[in-house]
Design a protein around this motif. Structure first.
Motif, PDB file in Angstrom:
ATOM      1  N   THR A  77       0.842  -1.200   0.000  1.00  0.00           N
ATOM      2  CA  THR A  77       0.000   0.000   0.000  1.00  0.00           C
ATOM      3  C   THR A  77       0.877   1.248   0.000  1.00  0.00           C
ATOM      4  O   THR A  77       0.690   2.162  -0.808  1.00  0.00           O
ATOM      5  CB  THR A  77      -0.917   0.003   1.246  1.00  0.00           C
ATOM      6  N   ALA A  78       1.852   1.257   0.911  1.00  0.00           N
ATOM      7  CA  ALA A  78       2.726   2.431   1.015  1.00  0.00           C
ATOM      8  C   ALA A  78       3.629   2.549  -0.200  1.00  0.00           C
ATOM      9  O   ALA A  78       3.838   3.639  -0.728  1.00  0.00           O
ATOM     10  CB  ALA A  78       3.560   2.343   2.285  1.00  0.00           C
ATOM     11  N   VAL A  79       4.153   1.409  -0.662  1.00  0.00           N
ATOM     12  CA  VAL A  79       5.079   1.458  -1.803  1.00  0.00           C
ATOM     13  C   VAL A  79       4.358   1.963  -3.052  1.00  0.00           C
ATOM     14  O   VAL A  79       4.843   2.834  -3.766  1.00  0.00           O
ATOM     15  CB  VAL A  79       5.704   0.069  -2.052  1.00  0.00           C
ATOM     16  N   ARG A  81       1.537   3.709  -3.245  1.00  0.00           N
ATOM     17  CA  ARG A  81       1.058   5.099  -3.135  1.00  0.00           C
ATOM     18  C   ARG A  81       2.202   6.109  -3.257  1.00  0.00           C
ATOM     19  O   ARG A  81       1.978   7.234  -3.679  1.00  0.00           O
ATOM     20  CB  ARG A  81       0.322   5.301  -1.819  1.00  0.00           C
ATOM     21  N   THR A  82       3.403   5.677  -2.876  1.00  0.00           N
ATOM     22  CA  THR A  82       4.529   6.600  -3.019  1.00  0.00           C
ATOM     23  C   THR A  82       5.237   6.427  -4.367  1.00  0.00           C
ATOM     24  O   THR A  82       6.068   7.246  -4.728  1.00  0.00           O
ATOM     25  CB  THR A  82       5.554   6.421  -1.875  1.00  0.00           C
TER      26      THR A  82
END
Lengths: 247, 180, 355
Positions: A77-79, A81-82
């Motif tokens: 999710t974080a990877v 979205r960034t």
């Protein structure tokens, strides 16, 4: 001389540690081929699970992150979205995804996170030595279900692709297997489609792969593949479970 | 100079906000200031209170046992905090709502009919501003001009029309607070 | 510089954004909800990512993902939630990933209370998760410091490639004070060449993992981490000395109790008792060396450790003082805050005892 077969550039030139008859190596290859064909080896980021594929980062030829047990969808999710323009996927087994990581996968799908999950369902805990998984079939023996799984004691096995398909954020879910060439071709097509839908920004995409684990099932390879088709495919039907493009 | 005030009342009576106003005015006067709210289940529906400290020196403990003043906007607030006020301190009572008198003889009592004055000004919402005025009038802790400037900054744009009303509430309150 | 009035939690959130934090992942828990609330509005406005995670576990693993791919990330929570985050903190320490974890402590153990407490000292300063590692632990005592330390935390995390914990108590999170946004000089930081952010022409893959299945390799890795631990111990220790000149009673306290102690010491000085306050700002690394020096002073007669717990930092005070002088303790816990009069009384008793 004509080249008739070449190893994908999506994998490093190294020996895999998987047991004979294991599906992991085949699925690694399919992912590597798909990303190579997408010209994405320079941008792809894979999230590895805890389980037999814990070393997958040593085999793929693109960047990878090893997640804590079950947390790959949170990490992805974080990877994603960034790094919204890069292909991101999680590679998870049934203990990792359907047991300890059940919350993470459900909520990533609910949010419609734009990454792909490749789910290896072999109905057993491989790395820890054959314990019962949430996907272990009724009657199937495991080291923690020595008399075979019973509904009374452990409930009915979970059909993850169907469950995630109920969520609007999940745009594509297909169940495949890699027991023979025709199925393998279908599996690659499914993985390719999942990545394509991801890169179109449609939402969460999911490919469940029924896989044999001859070692922990205590079977010969052919016997294991036969058992998979007769028993697992009967409980976990193959095919497209959800495709919002086809709806 | 050090003022340690506990402000207390029903949620919605604006005690937290006049507490913040005191801090804003103190900062405008280059003083040190702190604001600590009570938080927790009592936030919902019950009595809200906050502790404000204004000082010309670095502030240590942000909570106080013996406040120099308390501002009681409702009956429960007076009952809860009257006993805590330091001897020689001041108890501000919203006499529109609180029928009781301050029972202690070693503290000063200032009775302010906040809600009546606010109603007289045509807007019940400024009852807290009346009380802030009374506090400034009675203690002289902060300058009138500072509070006035702050009010002018608080209401801008569409709300600018509220400035005269709040100033009037402040001034009426100050009259109540000023020693006769 | 213009002084602005900020609430602790919101100031921490804004400070993180100003420090270049690009991601926030959190899960609601009192008393720190203003941090995710603030982030949900302001992080996207500044071009960053905000996700309300499904749990603290997911939140910290999102931080892990962002950090692993080279992006500055933060999460915040309060005590029970921070317990859940220990998995990710341990993994980040193992994988040498920088991140900032804010703990606005409340009463414990278990669900405890929602009022301010300091019962997570051991968890924060001793690693907290499994394995051999430490996290720099910063303990602000006012909102200005909360702002400054939050910004510093990101630099420390990046410099050492290690998670940093900002350990505040509920009061610091909830109170308002004036602050100034200082011009700060960021540290010279190495490029994140280790990040798994896509090869982009790199001739090798970056694989972020903490699995070192062969014991000798795992031991070697631990020894590498230990070198970093030693560097952090050497470089990052901070404390403040308040009225310590000639102090006979030295009150040791951090966070909110250090402010209570300061007022108590002021009152004691007025009564002719020479009291002062030693305030650790970093709880790990702990300022052992300076406290040891103070313990060796002829003027120092007795220490009083004051905490909002039943005595956790007390272990560190005892390690530093090493029986050179008596150490007494006063603590409140479960969400109760020590009163000035209580600390004053405890200090007075300690002082009379050794007089």
């Amino acid at each position: 001389m004509t080249t008739i077969y070449e190893k994908t550039k999506g994998l490093q030139d190294t020996e895999l540690h998987y047991c004979p008859g294991c599906a992991h190596g085949i699925v690694h290859k399919l992912i590597g081929e798909v990303l190579e064909e997408m010209d994405a080896l320079d941008t792809a980021i894979g999230i590895c699970p805890v389980g037999c594929a814990v070393f997958a980062g040593n085999y793929f030829s693109f960047d990878t992150i090893e997640a804590a047990h079950g947390r790959a969808p949170a990490v992805a999710t974080a990877v994603k979205r960034t790094h919204p323009d890069q292909p991101v996927f999680t590679y998870q087994g049934d203990g990792d995804l359907a047991s300890i990581g059940a919350a993470e996968i459900v909520h990533a799908a609910m949010r419609g996170e734009k990454f792909t999950t490749v789910f290896i369902n072999n109905a057993i805990y491989g790395m820890t030595g054959g314990q019962m998984a949430p996907t272990t079939l009724i009657g199937q023996k495991a080291t923690t279900a020595p008399m075979g799984r019973t509904k009374e004691q452990a409930g009915m096995p979970i059909r993850v692709a169907e469950m995630l398909s109920t969520l609007d954020g999940c745009v594509y879910a297909e169940r495949v297997c890699v027991t023979d060439i025709p199925h393998l071709v279908k599996a690659k097509k499914a993985i390719k489609k999942a990545f394509a839908r991801q890169m179109s920004g449609d939402g969460f995409t999911f490919v469940e792969i029924l896989a044999a684990c001859p070692t922990n099932w205590g079977m010969e390879i052919d016997e294991a593949n036969k058992w998979l088709m007769e028993n697992m495919a009967a409980y976990y039907p193959l095919g497209v479970i959800k495709d919002t493009e086809a709806m | 100079m050090k003022k340690e005030v506990i402000l207390s009342g029903f949620g919605g009576q604006g005690v937290m906000s006049i507490g913040k106003n005191l801090v804003e005015a103190a900062v405008a006067e280059d003083l040190e200031a702190s604001w600590v709210p009570s938080y927790g289940p009592e936030m919902r529906g019950g009595t809200a209170n906050c502790t404000v400290i204004i000082s010309d020196e670095r502030i240590g403990a942000p909570l106080v046992e013996r406040p120099s003043e308390i501002i009681a906007m409702n009956r429960a607030a007076l009952a809860k905090f009257e006993g805590a006020v330091a001897a020689g301190g001041t108890v501000f009572v919203n006499s529109s709502i609180i029928p009781d008198k301050v029972s202690r003889t070693d503290v000063k009592a200032v009775y302010v009919p906040c809600d009546e004055i606010a109603a007289g000004l045509g807007n019940s919402k400024v009852a807290n501003m009346v009380m802030l005025g009374a506090y400034i009038g009675a203690t002289g802790a902060l300058k009138q001009e500072t509070i006035e400037a702050m009010i002018a900054e608080m209401f801008t744009g569409k709300k600018a029309k509220l400035v005269p009303l709040n100033l009037e509430a402040l001034h009426k309150g100050m009259e109540c607070g000023m020693p006769a | 510089m213009k002084r602005e009035i900020w609430k602790g939690s919101e100031a921490i959130a804004e400070a993180a954004i100003r420090a270049g934090c690009r991601c926030f992942f959190g899960y609601p828990i009192t008393p720190q909800n203003e941090i995710p609330e603030y982030m949900s509005l302001h992080m996207p406005q500044s071009g960053g990512v905000f996700v309300q995670a499904e749990s603290e576990l997911a939140a910290i693993n999102m931080v892990y993902g962002a950090a692993a791919s080279g992006v500055r990330a933060m999460t915040s929570s309060s005590s029970p939630g921070v317990s859940l985050k220990q998995e990710g903190i341990s993994y980040m320490a193992a994988c040498q990933l920088p991140a900032v974890v804010v703990n606005v402590m409340r009463g414990g153990p278990g669900l405890g209370s929602i009022q301010p407490a300091q019962g997570d000292y051991f968890q924060a300063t001793r690693g907290g998760g499994n394995g051999d590692y430490r996290t720099v632990t910063l303990a602000p005592a006012n909102i200005q410091e909360a702002v400054d330390l939050t910004q510093e935390a990101f630099d420390i995390a990046d410099q050492y490639r290690n998670p940093v914990v900002l350990l505040a108590d509920g009061l610091i999170g909830q109170m308002m004070e004036p602050i100034v946004w200082k011009e700060r000089t960021p540290r010279q930081l190495p490029e994140k060449i280790w990040a798994a952010s896509g090869r982009r022409g790199r001739d090798h893959t970056n694989f972020i993992t903490s699995l070192l299945i062969d014991a000798p390799a795992c031991e070697a890795h631990n020894l590498e981490l230990a070198k970093k631990t030693a560097e952090m111990e050497k470089n990052e220790c901070r404390w403040e000395e308040i009225m310590l000149d000639g102090a006979e009673v030295v009150i040791v306290a951090y966070g909110t109790p250090s402010r209570v102690a300061q007022t108590a010491a002021e009152n004691l000085r007025k009564q002719g008792v020479k009291a002062g306050v030693f305030r650790p700002i970093t709880l790990w690394p702990y300022p052992y060396a300076r406290l040891k020096e103070i313990a060796a002073l002829d003027t120092t007669r007795v220490f009083l450790d004051v905490e909002m717990s039943l005595g956790q930092m007390l272990d560190d005070v005892n390690l530093a003082v090493a029986e050179r002088k008596p150490v007494r303790f006063y603590g409140r816990c479960g969400g109760s805050i020590p009163h000035v009069s209580e600390v004053e009384q405890a200090a007075l008793e300690a002082w009379k005892e050794v007089k």
